[in-house]
Design an enzyme around this catalytic site. Structure first.
Site, PDB file in Angstrom:
ATOM      1  N   CYS A 155      26.439 123.738 -26.689  1.00 53.85           N
ATOM      2  CA  CYS A 155      27.037 123.449 -25.386  1.00 53.85           C
ATOM      3  C   CYS A 155      26.191 123.824 -24.175  1.00 53.85           C
ATOM      4  O   CYS A 155      25.859 122.956 -23.377  1.00 53.85           O
ATOM      5  CB  CYS A 155      28.398 124.128 -25.296  1.00 53.85           C
ATOM      6  SG  CYS A 155      29.568 123.396 -26.456  1.00 53.85           S
TER       7      CYS A 155
HETATM    8  P1  NAD Z   1      30.448 117.888 -33.779  1.00 55.38           P
HETATM    9  O1  NAD Z   1      29.158 117.138 -33.769  1.00 55.38           O
HETATM   10  O2  NAD Z   1      30.586 119.143 -34.557  1.00 55.38           O
HETATM   11  O3  NAD Z   1      31.608 116.912 -34.268  1.00 55.38           O
HETATM   12  C1  NAD Z   1      31.735 115.588 -33.889  1.00 55.38           C
HETATM   13  C2  NAD Z   1      32.408 114.834 -35.019  1.00 55.38           C
HETATM   14  O4  NAD Z   1      32.611 113.480 -34.590  1.00 55.38           O
HETATM   15  C3  NAD Z   1      31.587 114.755 -36.297  1.00 55.38           C
HETATM   16  O5  NAD Z   1      32.373 115.199 -37.384  1.00 55.38           O
HETATM   17  C4  NAD Z   1      31.218 113.282 -36.429  1.00 55.38           C
HETATM   18  O6  NAD Z   1      31.114 112.838 -37.763  1.00 55.38           O
HETATM   19  C5  NAD Z   1      32.395 112.626 -35.715  1.00 55.38           C
HETATM   20  N1  NAD Z   1      32.141 111.250 -35.258  1.00 55.38           N
HETATM   21  C6  NAD Z   1      30.991 110.721 -34.807  1.00 55.38           C
HETATM   22  N2  NAD Z   1      31.188 109.434 -34.452  1.00 55.38           N
HETATM   23  C7  NAD Z   1      32.498 109.173 -34.660  1.00 55.38           C
HETATM   24  C8  NAD Z   1      33.318 108.019 -34.467  1.00 55.38           C
HETATM   25  N3  NAD Z   1      32.825 106.886 -33.967  1.00 55.38           N
HETATM   26  N4  NAD Z   1      34.627 108.114 -34.802  1.00 55.38           N
HETATM   27  C9  NAD Z   1      35.145 109.265 -35.306  1.00 55.38           C
HETATM   28  N5  NAD Z   1      34.428 110.369 -35.500  1.00 55.38           N
HETATM   29  C10 NAD Z   1      33.118 110.326 -35.187  1.00 55.38           C
HETATM   30  O7  NAD Z   1      30.789 118.157 -32.236  1.00 55.38           O
HETATM   31  P2  NAD Z   1      31.581 119.407 -31.596  1.00 55.38           P
HETATM   32  O8  NAD Z   1      30.709 120.603 -31.556  1.00 55.38           O
HETATM   33  O9  NAD Z   1      32.931 119.506 -32.212  1.00 55.38           O
HETATM   34  O10 NAD Z   1      31.700 118.896 -30.092  1.00 55.38           O
HETATM   35  C11 NAD Z   1      32.541 117.804 -29.754  1.00 55.38           C
HETATM   36  C12 NAD Z   1      32.648 117.756 -28.241  1.00 55.38           C
HETATM   37  O11 NAD Z   1      33.302 118.936 -27.765  1.00 55.38           O
HETATM   38  C13 NAD Z   1      31.308 117.716 -27.499  1.00 55.38           C
HETATM   39  O12 NAD Z   1      31.430 116.945 -26.339  1.00 55.38           O
HETATM   40  C14 NAD Z   1      31.073 119.167 -27.140  1.00 55.38           C
HETATM   41  O13 NAD Z   1      30.238 119.303 -26.010  1.00 55.38           O
HETATM   42  C15 NAD Z   1      32.477 119.634 -26.839  1.00 55.38           C
HETATM   43  N6  NAD Z   1      32.709 121.067 -27.009  1.00 55.38           N
HETATM   44  C16 NAD Z   1      32.148 121.724 -28.071  1.00 55.38           C
HETATM   45  C17 NAD Z   1      32.393 123.077 -28.225  1.00 55.38           C
HETATM   46  C18 NAD Z   1      31.767 123.839 -29.356  1.00 55.38           C
HETATM   47  O14 NAD Z   1      31.805 125.080 -29.329  1.00 55.38           O
HETATM   48  N7  NAD Z   1      31.204 123.189 -30.377  1.00 55.38           N
HETATM   49  C19 NAD Z   1      33.215 123.785 -27.315  1.00 55.38           C
HETATM   50  C20 NAD Z   1      33.789 123.072 -26.273  1.00 55.38           C
HETATM   51  C21 NAD Z   1      33.528 121.715 -26.125  1.00 55.38           C
END
Ligand code: NAD
Length: 428
Positions: free
Chosen positions: A264
């Site tokens: 992030c």
């Molecule tokens: P991640 O990469 O761990 O997970 C994303 C998921 O989306 C994956 O499982 C992937 O397979 C899936 N995906 C991809 N394309 C897809 C589609 N077309 N349809 C359905 N699923 C699909 O990401 P994350 O770390 O969970 O982050 C997600 C969002 O949340 C980002 O914008 C991130 O900045 C934000 N965020 C993350 C955190 C954190 O601590 N990781 C905290 C707050 C906000």
């Protein structure tokens, strides 16, 4: 209420499990079949404290997963977009995955009768929900706002404490175009003791970026102070502990060291820089936040070279591969540039992390991975501590097996390094 969660990574799987715990019926959608199978079997696709218990409790009952968008949309009232928003090669936000998920949601919405709210939970730059997600959904569904709701609900959870943070938030922010969709999203959080900030989508999007950019700024500020203190022979931790007593500053995020990583802070600060530039503003402070952060790993290797001279053929133990403790996530971990530089300098690397060895193997297959700190340290000519794992605090006797007992601590973690250790702090 019935909820679908699009994307079951860190945010999606934790949100899904926690919404189920709050009493909602949740269906997860992912394009990664292995994650769907794991969730349906009650196994977390990521390591996160408290998640196994929640999945075991709710999978197959209030919680399920599928790759079928239509099935999920037909069986839910609200959909949360939780897909990744990585940086592109320039550091700007890459909205390709958000666009793809929005199109799939829109296609399924076309066939649905009744009101449905689409909520962007992914971190997206201001204007994305209104100017990108909404038009894609309109185009693919043939429907317009009013026939469906649209909202932005940023996520503030911390990896490693994600379940706790979701269930005990210090803020819930909901930006919606209309009151009805905002009310529906707010109702999903009933039961959590937390004030809800209601606003419009672009303000909600901005709140998330400002939150992360401010925390990243505190870290880079502390690192700059730490680098100056180091040259002056002052303990920056003593300085910041006194400074943090000022109620206007507070004691948190004043720890200097190897810098911030994770999925992030780096990408979000860069995305905000990119957005500011796009609208004609040069964000000098934010650019410095990134520049200082990117300089810290090189300072670790410089300290090492100042002590050992050439690193060619030398065995260097790297303790900590995850970007922070209590997670197996290595995204933007500060250990990555350090290992890369060590290898460029011809060193041999012996690495250990309590959880992230397997993930790091995908990036660096040719280094040594060990199942304990003691094994990684055995025969090493120096040790670099890169992650603030609790188990590193008490390391002491383990250093005895080193060939040369030089320890460079990038996290101010060692409590009692031992008398015959040459202990060097990165900024202190
Ligand atoms: P991640 O990469 O761990 O997970 C994303 C998921 O989306 C994956 O499982 C992937 O397979 C899936 N995906 C991809 N394309 C897809 C589609 N077309 N349809 C359905 N699923 C699909 O990401 P994350 O770390 O969970 O982050 C997600 C969002 O949340 C980002 O914008 C991130 O900045 C934000 N965020 C993350 C955190 C954190 O601590 N990781 C905290 C707050 C906000």
């Amino acid at each position: 209420m019935k909820i679908s969660i699009i994307g079951t990574g860190y945010v999606g799987s934790v949100s899904a499990a926690c919404f189920a715990e709050l009493g909602h019926e949740v269906i997860c959608v992912d394009i990664d079949k292995s994650k769907i199978d794991m969730i349906n079997a009650g196994i977390p696709p990521i390591y996160e404290e408290g998640l196994p218990e929640l999945l075991e409790k709710h999978a197959g009952k209030r919680l399920s997963a599928t790759s079928d968008y239509e099935l999920a949309i037909m069986n839910s009232d609200v959909s949360f977009i939780c897909v990744g928003t990585p940086s592109d090669s320039e550091g700007n936000i890459d909205l390709g995955i958000v666009r793809a998920a929005s199109a799939s949601l829109g296609d399924s919405l076309r066939k649905k009768k009744g009101y449905h709210v689409i909520v962007v939970k992914s971190t997206v730059v201001p204007e994305t929900t209104e100017k990108i997600v909404l038009p894609i959904i309109e185009k693919h569904s043939g429907k317009h706002p009013g026939e469906f709701g649209i909202a932005m609900n940023p996520e503030f959870l911390r990896e490693g404490k994600a379940v706790h943070d979701f269930m005990h938030p210090d803020k819930i922010v909901i930006g919606s175009l209309d009151k009805k969709s905002g009310d529906i999203v707010a109702s999903l959080y009933n039961g959590l003791k937390c004030e809800v900030t209601r606003t419009n989508p672009r303000t909600a999007e901005m709140i998330k970026y400002v939150n992360n950019a401010f925390l990243a700024t505190k870290i880079s500020f502390s690192n700059e102070v730490g680098n100056i203190c180091k040259l002056l022979g002052i303990d920056t931790y003593e300085v910041m502990s006194a400074v943090g007593k000022d109620f206007r500053i507070g004691p948190y995020f004043l720890n200097s060291g190897a810098g911030f990583g994770g999925s992030c802070f780096p990408k979000d600060v860069k995305a905000l820089i990119g957005k500011a530039k796009e609208i004609g503003y040069e964000p000098r402070l934010l650019k410095s936040v990134i520049a200082i952060n990117e300089g810290q790993p090189a300072r670790m290797v410089l300290l090492l070279k100042n002590k050992l001279g050439s690193l060619e053929g030398k065995n260097i133990a790297v303790l900590g591969l995850a970007f922070k403790n209590d997670t197996d996530d290595i995204r933007e971990s500060r250990s990555i540039p350090v290992i890369k530089e060590l290898l460029d300098e011809g060193a041999r690397v012996s690495a250990y992390d309590p959880m992230a060895n397997e993930n790091m193997k995908k990036l660096f297959s040719g280094i040594g991975y060990y199942s304990s700190a003691a094994d990684a340290l055995s025969g090493a000519e120096a040790c670099l501590i890169m992650t603030e794992w609790d188990e590193f605090k008490s390391l002491n006797k383990e250093f005895d097996a080193m060939e040369n007992r030089l320890v460079i601590d990038g996290r101010h973690i060692l409590v009692k390094p031992g008398k015959d250790i040459e202990y060097v702090g990165l900024c202190w």
